[in-house]
Design a protein around this motif. Structure first.
Motif, PDB file in Angstrom:
ATOM      1  N   THR A   1     -27.036  14.753 -34.745  1.00 20.69           N
ATOM      2  CA  THR A   1     -26.544  16.125 -34.880  1.00 20.69           C
ATOM      3  C   THR A   1     -26.767  16.899 -33.586  1.00 20.69           C
ATOM      4  O   THR A   1     -27.864  16.869 -33.022  1.00 20.69           O
ATOM      5  CB  THR A   1     -27.277  16.813 -36.041  1.00 20.69           C
TER       6      THR A   1
ATOM      7  N   ASP B   1     -29.238  22.253 -40.730  1.00 25.68           N
ATOM      8  CA  ASP B   1     -29.664  20.917 -40.319  1.00 25.68           C
ATOM      9  C   ASP B   1     -29.920  20.984 -38.814  1.00 25.68           C
ATOM     10  O   ASP B   1     -28.989  21.073 -38.020  1.00 25.68           O
ATOM     11  CB  ASP B   1     -28.528  19.954 -40.691  1.00 25.68           C
TER      12      ASP B   1
ATOM     13  N   THR C   1     -29.217  14.418 -41.829  1.00 25.26           N
ATOM     14  CA  THR C   1     -27.787  14.606 -42.093  1.00 25.26           C
ATOM     15  C   THR C   1     -27.312  13.651 -43.187  1.00 25.26           C
ATOM     16  O   THR C   1     -26.474  13.996 -44.018  1.00 25.26           O
ATOM     17  CB  THR C   1     -26.986  14.409 -40.789  1.00 25.26           C
TER      18      THR C   1
END
Ligand SMILES: Nc1nc2c(ncn2[C@@H]2O[C@H](COP(=O)(O)OP(=O)(O)OP(=O)(O)O)[C@@H](O)[C@H]2O)c(=O)[nH]1
Ligand SMILES: [Mg+2]
Length: 402
Positions: free
Chosen positions: A130, A149, A111
């Protein structure tokens, strides 16, 4: 056509302009009566015949439309045609977008890397792990990219992604596999997860190119023996895994979020893997290198993006790209203390018998970032002579593809 342009083009078909979603493809799931000209009552009649979305409408044949009670055939045919046009525009655009998958264990820096690419440095400090998947649109110098992601915490790795792998691992154009190069205790775990992801993709018939990103290769750390040992160890482990997947194209990159240029270089390498554009640019550069009887050429933006380069050997490539990046840093410094930016920079290496020259060509993006052509040649006269030819004949060609 850019995303925005096609968005504008399809907006005219809809009653409310605010209805257009961020995800183009989802537009096909909208109800028919979001389109201009289709009222609620007609939509209900369509629904009875199981036509519930614009996509459903587009699947019908205008030559052989179904009979729907109280709906004139000519009108239905018109709607089917409109839906088909919409579908074509949308699918064309979606296909052009490249899907970039960022995977790797938690805490690797996936990220953060995405934040650096977008110049969102201030969010890095506050980043949390995340949760699941974060999809994001990156408009990277006109390349429409969707980054996925995939949060690397163990609960997602164990359950979420591999229960329904087709939701995550299909239509992938490129994988960035991110590893924390300082965390040698987790190299085995990183290699295992790498295998798990490759297997999932392979079972789905997906064979995207993979760039292994050795992140956290911070400037001071790189000098330590421990880091160098780590890199050798982790490369071996990853290559061992890769050997079991025939035809896998693997490449390694070192990055650190503290030097944006390392992230930009990694991204340049990534783009080269998915776009034919840079191939074309490289062909043009190759032609020009021949004309000036040079050894290397490179097209690099002031912020470090390498659009393309041509060299006959790796040493020359390193030489020209590193010289260019350093000279550009120097030029940024000069500019910051108020000097006017020079349009050309020439460095002579008389003892080595060559010259490196950078020539400003144009500025890209709204930020007007200068792009330079860098050349390495043993015959500087020819280099000075032919640069106008490059600007007049070849540059317009390159601009077509940027
Ligand atoms: N030293 C150093 N730290 C980094 C670098 N990149 C990221 N970090 C730090 O590593 C931590 C994790 O970064 P994230 O970007 O959240 O990692 P992630 O891979 O997205 O983690 P998950 O979302 O859990 O999968 C943060 O504290 C970052 O500041 C780097 O290049 N060098
Ligand atoms: Mg993350």
């Amino acid at each position: 056509m850019t995303d925005k342009e096609s968005m504008n083009r399809i907006k005219d078909f809809f009653k409310s302009s605010t209805i257009i979603s961020e995800e183009l493809k989802e537009v096909l799931d909208y109800k028919p009566d979001t389109l201009i000209g289709i009222d609620k009552i007609s939509a209900e009649r369509l629904a009875i015949a199981n036509i519930r979305s614009i996509g459903d409408l587009a699947n019908l044949s205008p030559e052989n439309p179904p009979e729907i009670k109280e709906l004139p055939l000519v009108i239905l045919i018109k709607w089917i045609k409109i839906a088909k046009v919409l579908e074509r525009v949308i699918l064309e655009q979606v296909r052009k977008q490249k899907k970039l998958l960022l995977i790797g264990l938690d805490n690797g820096g996936k990220t953060s890397i995405l934040a650096v690419i977008q110049d969102r440095f201030s969010i890095i400090k506050a980043l949390l792990p995340t949760k699941g998947v974060q999809r994001e649109k990156l408009d990277f110098f006109g390349y429409p990219i969707i980054s996925w992601d995939l949060g690397g915490q163990v609960q997602y790795r164990e359950k979420y992604y591999f229960n329904k792998p087709e939701l995550f691992f299909t239509e992938v154009d490129l994988v960035l596999y991110v590893i924390d190069s300082q965390d040698d205790k987790r190299f085995d775990e990183a290699a295992d997860y790498f295998r798990q992801c490759l297997s999932a993709m392979s079972e789905l018939g997906e064979h995207p190119p993979v760039l292994v990103v050795l992140n956290k290769s911070d400037q001071d750390i790189r000098k330590t023996l421990q880091w160098q040992k780590n890199v050798t160890a982790v490369k071996n482990k990853i290559e061992d895994v890769a050997r079991d997947f025939k035809g896998l194209h693997l490449e390694f990159c070192d990055t650190t979020i503290f030097q944006k240029e390392t992230i930009m270089q990694m991204f340049s390498t990534a783009l080269k893997k998915v776009s034919e554009t840079s191939e074309i640019i490289e062909n043009i550069l190759e032609d020009f290198t021949d004309i000036i009887e040079g050894r290397a050429t490179s097209l690099i933006s002031m912020d470090g993006l390498i659009f393309g380069s041509f060299t006959k050997n790796n040493t020359d490539e390193m030489l020209i790209n590193n010289t260019a990046l350093l000279m550009q840093t120097l030029s940024n410094f000069h500019s910051s203390i108020g000097l006017i930016r020079e349009k050309t920079t020439t460095l002579d290496f008389p003892l080595n018998g060559f010259t490196i020259r950078g020539e400003k060509l144009f500025e890209y993006s709204d930020l007007q970032i200068p792009v330079f052509l860098w050349l390495l040649s043993e015959n500087p006269e020819l280099l000075y002579e032919k640069i106008d030819y490059f600007k007049e004949q070849l540059l317009p060609l390159i601009n077509l593809f940027l």
